[in-house]
Design a protein around this motif. Sequence first.
Motif, short mmCIF file in Angstrom:
data_model
loop_
_atom_site.label_atom_id
_atom_site.label_comp_id
_atom_site.label_asym_id
_atom_site.label_seq_id
_atom_site.Cartn_x
_atom_site.Cartn_y
_atom_site.Cartn_z
N GLU A 110 0.79 -1.12 -0.02
CA GLU A 110 -0.14 -0.07 -0.02
C GLU A 110 1.00 1.35 -0.01
N ALA A 111 1.96 1.17 0.72
CA ALA A 111 2.93 2.49 0.90
C ALA A 111 3.45 2.79 -0.52
N GLN A 112 3.74 1.60 -1.28
CA GLN A 112 4.08 1.75 -2.69
C GLN A 112 3.21 2.37 -3.60
N ALA A 113 1.93 2.04 -3.53
CA ALA A 113 0.94 2.44 -4.08
C ALA A 113 0.43 3.79 -3.68
N ALA A 114 0.59 4.23 -2.50
CA ALA A 114 0.52 5.52 -2.12
C ALA A 114 1.37 6.52 -2.83
N ALA A 115 2.68 5.88 -3.34
CA ALA A 115 3.68 6.81 -3.63
C ALA A 115 3.36 7.30 -5.41
N SER A 116 2.27 6.49 -5.65
CA SER A 116 1.78 6.82 -7.16
C SER A 116 0.89 8.00 -7.03
N ALA A 146 3.23 13.99 -0.46
CA ALA A 146 3.93 13.02 -1.25
C ALA A 146 4.86 12.06 -0.63
N VAL A 147 4.77 10.64 -1.19
CA VAL A 147 5.37 9.39 -0.42
C VAL A 147 6.53 9.35 -1.58
N TYR A 148 7.91 9.55 -0.81
CA TYR A 148 8.99 9.27 -1.86
C TYR A 148 9.51 7.98 -1.81
N ASP A 149 9.43 7.19 -0.64
CA ASP A 149 10.11 6.02 -0.68
C ASP A 149 9.61 5.08 0.34
N THR A 150 9.55 3.74 0.34
CA THR A 150 9.26 3.01 1.65
C THR A 150 10.30 1.73 1.55
N SER A 151 10.46 1.44 2.78
CA SER A 151 11.70 0.07 3.06
C SER A 151 11.24 -0.46 4.40
#
Length: 611
Positions: A61-67, A75-80
């Motif tokens: 979901e975090a990766q999708a939110a980055a879109s 804005a969401v830049y990165d997740t790990s």
Amino acid sequence: MVSSQPTLLGGRYEVRTLIGRGGMAQVHLGFDTRLSRIVAIKMLRTDLAQDAIFQTRFRREAQAAASLNHPNIVAVYDTSEENLQLPDGSVVSVPYIVMEYVEGHTVRDLLVGGTPVPIDEAVEIISGVLSALEYSHTQGFVHRDIKPGNIMLTNTGKVKVMDFGIARAMADSQATMTQTNAVVGTAQYLSPEQARAEVVDARSDLYSTGCVLFELLTGRPPFKGDSAVAVAYQHVSEMPPTPSSVTHDIPDAIDRVVLKSLAKNKQDRYSSAAQMRLDLERALAGSAIAAPSVASWEASTVTLAAMQPTQTLIAANASVSDTATDLPAVPGKRVGAEKKKSNLWLWLTLAFVTIVLAGVGLWWALGSSAANKPTEELVEVPAGIINVDFADARRALAKAGLEGVQGEKVASDDVEEGKVISADPEPGTKVKKKSKVHLQISSGPASLVVPNIKGMSQDQAREVLKSVGLKIGEVDRLDELGEPKDRILKSDPEIGATVTKGSSINIFIASGNVQVPGDLVGKSLEEVRGTLEALDLKVVERQVETNDQPVGTVLAVSPQGVLPTRTSVTVDVAVAKPEPAPAPEKDNTNPDRSENPVDAPADPDKTKPGN
């Protein structure tokens, strides 16, 4: 959370001071060492991070939110994930999200004193929230936790909505309240369907937004109680007051918009954020709106939905707080005679209220049905009016005896410009003949704002542009004094301009060169030296003797044209040519030497007789 925080995440993000703490995460000020920018880093609690299912869903979901690239969304830049050691010595992989750092304050901070904000300011804030939701909903994202604490107001007056990825991941990891004993949301802004642990959709976000709008207008939420369960119960069963009953200068049109957004039944609310925003802005401007009258809401009756004991709304001892994201359900264990007695009375009261409300609702429904006979003819909104041209959809509606009305245009990456995105009422809904069906039209791909890439290298700019759905186009070099070589000077379209997703951004980078002016010959040495040194060039003076030009005049400059900075340039400058040496003076001490041979004495041999 852990014994100590790491100083560097992913070998890239410096973790700095703690700037926020919530029920499920901590937020730190951070610094992206690769792109040289300030960021915000949100790290999940270790107890949530130990859940493998939550980790997987959070990552997705975090990766999708980055879109989600929108001016009103943080804005969401990165997740790990980062491996952290707990106090007991065990190691856990903690997910984190790297976000845009927004300087400003939350709407919650704005409402701390309980004082309402001006109506136009409230409308402006909510319009920004609805703009963000309008975009996120078209991308398939439901926020699920709209509240004042998740709405930022920047120092420049922009509205930014936060926590899309976390809210979605949290909801997906808790399919039902009976599985997890929790619901997603905050009691004061919880939609009725969330309180009942039912499936939520975009209209649930609109209900929560209506709660925030009510509080902005009045300084208090629509429902208050001594406990979270009391507040949630009111969301499910009680009509909210009108904002004007609390703050008397609020116009009737604003009341109508708020009550429509707070309808208990999802079908009675606005079908999209765009429609709610349009109605709200029209209400502020004094124009006609689609929301029904206040009296129509007051005449309706809402009945409590039947719930199993495991579907209890919220525990009576749960606190009502903006910072709480998880609201625990009533535990199933025995906690003593007093507690049991209190719960018994609560259930008896709920049952009695339910029966009374159901009876009144049945009476009203029967009376209303009898009063409206004979019923008007109903027709079904036809299928096939979505993703077609407006004209085609309107013709299809006309054949069904309905009128197609063009609504506000909305950006869409999936539906071509000019085609219908959605209809209100939706296809398949039965409505009265000759009713109006509002068609939302696509304005084309979503617009993006060109980020600030000035001063970056090409590689850095390429990564930043890619993260927001853009790419580098043509690259040109400019001779710009004082700018480091290969650093970006400007872009086309310019920084801050609005473009469509996938657009190419042309960039102009510093060449590291300067242009030597061609008009230096004939000027004074002082003037030429000042010009060249201002261009960051080194001046080497060479003197040339001449009487043809005034002393100090520049005779030549080399090399010329475009030169790298710090290059040595030779300047020929005129100096006076020395005068020729004077002729030697006459020597009169020797009488035998004379310059004039006529005056020389005659040769004695030539004067003798006989010669």
